[in-house]
Motif scaffolding. Structure first.
Motif, PDB file in Angstrom:
ATOM      1  N   LEU A 233     -26.461 -22.597 -56.908  1.00  0.00           N
ATOM      2  CA  LEU A 233     -27.379 -22.057 -58.016  1.00  0.00           C
ATOM      3  C   LEU A 233     -28.363 -21.560 -57.181  1.00  0.00           C
ATOM      4  O   LEU A 233     -28.801 -20.013 -57.971  1.00  0.00           O
ATOM      5  CB  LEU A 233     -28.534 -24.081 -57.150  1.00  0.00           C
ATOM      6  CG  LEU A 233     -29.667 -23.518 -57.528  1.00  0.00           C
ATOM      7  CD1 LEU A 233     -30.463 -23.597 -59.627  1.00  0.00           C
ATOM      8  CD2 LEU A 233     -30.440 -24.709 -57.602  1.00  0.00           C
ATOM      9  N   TRP A 237     -29.861 -17.758 -59.076  1.00  0.00           N
ATOM     10  CA  TRP A 237     -31.326 -17.721 -59.482  1.00  0.00           C
ATOM     11  C   TRP A 237     -32.075 -16.395 -59.634  1.00  0.00           C
ATOM     12  O   TRP A 237     -32.410 -16.731 -60.569  1.00  0.00           O
ATOM     13  CB  TRP A 237     -31.531 -18.493 -57.371  1.00  0.00           C
ATOM     14  CG  TRP A 237     -32.887 -18.693 -58.141  1.00  0.00           C
ATOM     15  CD1 TRP A 237     -34.162 -18.532 -57.005  1.00  0.00           C
ATOM     16  CD2 TRP A 237     -33.720 -20.364 -58.556  1.00  0.00           C
ATOM     17  NE1 TRP A 237     -35.059 -19.201 -57.908  1.00  0.00           N
ATOM     18  CE2 TRP A 237     -34.919 -20.585 -58.166  1.00  0.00           C
ATOM     19  CE3 TRP A 237     -32.967 -20.838 -59.396  1.00  0.00           C
ATOM     20  CZ2 TRP A 237     -36.276 -21.130 -59.411  1.00  0.00           C
ATOM     21  CZ3 TRP A 237     -33.703 -21.900 -60.115  1.00  0.00           C
ATOM     22  CH2 TRP A 237     -35.335 -22.142 -59.490  1.00  0.00           C
ATOM     23  N   ARG A 242     -30.891 -17.827 -64.723  1.00  0.00           N
ATOM     24  CA  ARG A 242     -30.937 -19.236 -63.577  1.00  0.00           C
ATOM     25  C   ARG A 242     -31.369 -20.312 -64.378  1.00  0.00           C
ATOM     26  O   ARG A 242     -31.690 -21.434 -64.011  1.00  0.00           O
ATOM     27  CB  ARG A 242     -32.610 -18.254 -63.021  1.00  0.00           C
ATOM     28  CG  ARG A 242     -33.861 -18.975 -61.845  1.00  0.00           C
ATOM     29  CD  ARG A 242     -35.208 -17.573 -62.054  1.00  0.00           C
ATOM     30  NE  ARG A 242     -35.664 -18.935 -61.577  1.00  0.00           N
ATOM     31  CZ  ARG A 242     -37.554 -18.238 -60.978  1.00  0.00           C
ATOM     32  NH1 ARG A 242     -37.047 -16.931 -61.768  1.00  0.00           N
ATOM     33  NH2 ARG A 242     -37.765 -19.217 -60.202  1.00  0.00           N
ATOM     34  N   SER A 246     -30.106 -23.452 -62.779  1.00  0.00           N
ATOM     35  CA  SER A 246     -31.424 -24.688 -62.399  1.00  0.00           C
ATOM     36  C   SER A 246     -31.135 -25.596 -63.488  1.00  0.00           C
ATOM     37  O   SER A 246     -30.548 -27.615 -62.868  1.00  0.00           O
ATOM     38  CB  SER A 246     -32.244 -24.366 -61.986  1.00  0.00           C
ATOM     39  OG  SER A 246     -33.072 -24.332 -63.984  1.00  0.00           O
ATOM     40  N   PHE A 346     -37.800 -24.893 -52.939  1.00  0.00           N
ATOM     41  CA  PHE A 346     -37.459 -23.469 -54.262  1.00  0.00           C
ATOM     42  C   PHE A 346     -38.571 -22.178 -53.519  1.00  0.00           C
ATOM     43  O   PHE A 346     -38.270 -21.847 -54.334  1.00  0.00           O
ATOM     44  CB  PHE A 346     -37.999 -23.988 -55.525  1.00  0.00           C
ATOM     45  CG  PHE A 346     -36.827 -24.831 -55.907  1.00  0.00           C
ATOM     46  CD1 PHE A 346     -36.244 -24.271 -56.821  1.00  0.00           C
ATOM     47  CD2 PHE A 346     -36.598 -26.000 -56.010  1.00  0.00           C
ATOM     48  CE1 PHE A 346     -34.979 -25.011 -57.727  1.00  0.00           C
ATOM     49  CE2 PHE A 346     -35.891 -27.175 -56.322  1.00  0.00           C
ATOM     50  CZ  PHE A 346     -35.261 -26.049 -57.512  1.00  0.00           C
TER      51      PHE A 346
END
Length: 428
Positions: A233, A237, A242, A246, A346
């Protein structure tokens, strides 16, 4: 200087066996709680620095503590509720702000993590002895010194022996605690090997892996799986991949958690065999089913530390940190803490690509460790020393927000190092 001393003492206290405690009424005083109590006082004294560094994580964490304290006072009265809320604040805020105020540079982050890795490496020899000799030698020594026999008696029974070896606790109160501690620092050890290969670094990473294996626990297994998924991930990202990365990650994480909880499907079978306990997933599913009554009847302020409703044959333990927080302190408290944890990860993940390679791998190791801690919290309760460790890790990355200043400093240091090397080569 005070924060440095408290951080060193905190690291040491994590490895002090549970036998070294003092009972103050019904309250068990352990070294790590004393250290974190002092750390909380230090953070109050340094309130100006705390406010200067505050962000959304601080706000959400404060909201959680407020809701949890209200829940404890509502369910147990003001006096007992304040006592329990004080312990919670010490373990949560004390550990979080100790890390937030001390670990302000990549260098400090590096040496704190390396300290844990080195200690865990040295302990692996005791783990191997404990596993194959079926002798919890470190706890026996601690009992001889203190006179306290603090381990659950079941840890000495056949329930904790699988295929002829004993699930190791090492210096901790349970195999899950030992395995989870190892899993927290495994990404740091692995990425250190990949970014700066030395045989000693490889040996340390291998030692952490061996230590986790000897616990025969699902916690480190799930952690490593989630760390691998999080690495993918993080790698994808930035850019067009992305969204799909996710979505794939959370679909995979949800699928794995559902299987772990329901004991159905390939992943649950794999986990059951690796933990040598095929009924673990089914038992966790029952915990979720029977605790839902308590949550739906007490959605706002939870049940506090009161016993939860269940069949008589079930024990009182809950094998999920997030389920237990929600049941004890209410749906809003559980949601806020979960949101706080995901936001922290995040927000750092969003600036990962901006960091210099010399720093980026350390930021990445934090992301892998933190995401795995959040996710395995659905199948493991963070009791004992794991709860303060969770919040210590959460607070140890605030320096990553200042990537512009960090990159300038790292670039200057790298340039100076190249000039020094060129000069030495010229002199030769």
């Amino acid at each position: 200087m005070i924060l440095r001393i408290l951080t060193i003492l905190f690291i040491i206290s994590i490895f002090i066996p549970v036998e070294f405690h003092y009972l103050l009424g019904s309250l068990r005083i352990e070294t790590y709680r004393v250290v974190l109590g002092l750390a909380l006082v230090a953070s109050i004294i340094n309130i100006k620095s705390v406010l200067e560094r505050a962000d959304m994580v601080d706000i959400l964490l404060a909201a959680f503590i407020l809701l949890a304290s209200t829940s404890l006072m509502y369910n147990h009265g003001v006096q007992k509720g304040l006592e329990s809320a004080g312990i919670l604040a010490i373990e949560v805020l004390g550990s979080f702000y100790l890390a937030r105020l001390f670990i302000t540079t990549p260098k400090r982050y590096y040496y704190v993590n390396l300290s844990f890795v080195i200690i865990l490496t040295g302990l692996v020899f005791f783990s191997l002895y404990e596993a194959f000799a079926k002798h919890r030698i470190l706890h026996d020594w601690a009992t001889m010194i203190t006179g306290n026999n603090s381990l659950d008696y079941r840890l000495y029974t056949h329930y904790y022996i699988r295929f002829g070896i004993m699930r190791t606790t090492n210096l901790f109160a349970h195999p899950i605690l030992y395995g989870t501690i190892g899993a927290i620092f495994f990404p740091f050890a692995i990425l250190l090997v990949l970014n700066k290969f030395k045989w000693i670094n490889f040996g340390r990473a291998l030692a952490l892996l061996v230590g986790m294996i000897t616990t025969l626990s699902s916690a480190p297994l799930l952690a490593v799986v989630f760390q691998g998924a999080t690495a993918v991930l993080a790698y994808n990202w930035q850019g067009a991949k992305r969204l799909w990365s996710s979505l794939t990650f959370f679909a995979f994480a949800g699928f794995l958690l559902i299987n772990a909880l329901s004991n159905r499907g390939f992943f649950a079978i794999l986990i059951s065999y690796l933990t040598f306990n095929p009924v673990t997933g089914y038992y966790r599913m029952l915990q979720w089913e029977h605790s839902m009554d308590d949550i739906t009847e007490n959605p706002v302020l939870g049940i506090g530390l009161n016993d939860w409703s269940r069949p008589e044959w079930m024990n009182s333990s809950i094998d999920s940190f997030w389920l237990l927080v929600t049941m004890q302190h209410g749906v809003f408290a559980g949601f806020i803490l979960l949101l706080c944890s995901f936001y922290a990860v995040f927000s750092v993940l969003g600036v990962l690509h901006k960091h210099h390679p010399a720093v980026k791998w350390m930021v990445n190791s934090w992301i892998l460790a933190s995401m795995s801690l959040i996710l395995i919290g659905f199948t493991v309760d963070y009791f004992g020393k794991i709860q303060p460790m969770f919040f210590f890790v959460l607070g140890s990355i605030s320096w990553a927000k200042y990537h512009e200043q960090l990159n300038v400093s790292v670039t200057k240091l790298s340039h100076m190092a190249r000039l020094k090397a060129a000069y030495q080569h010229k002199m030769k």
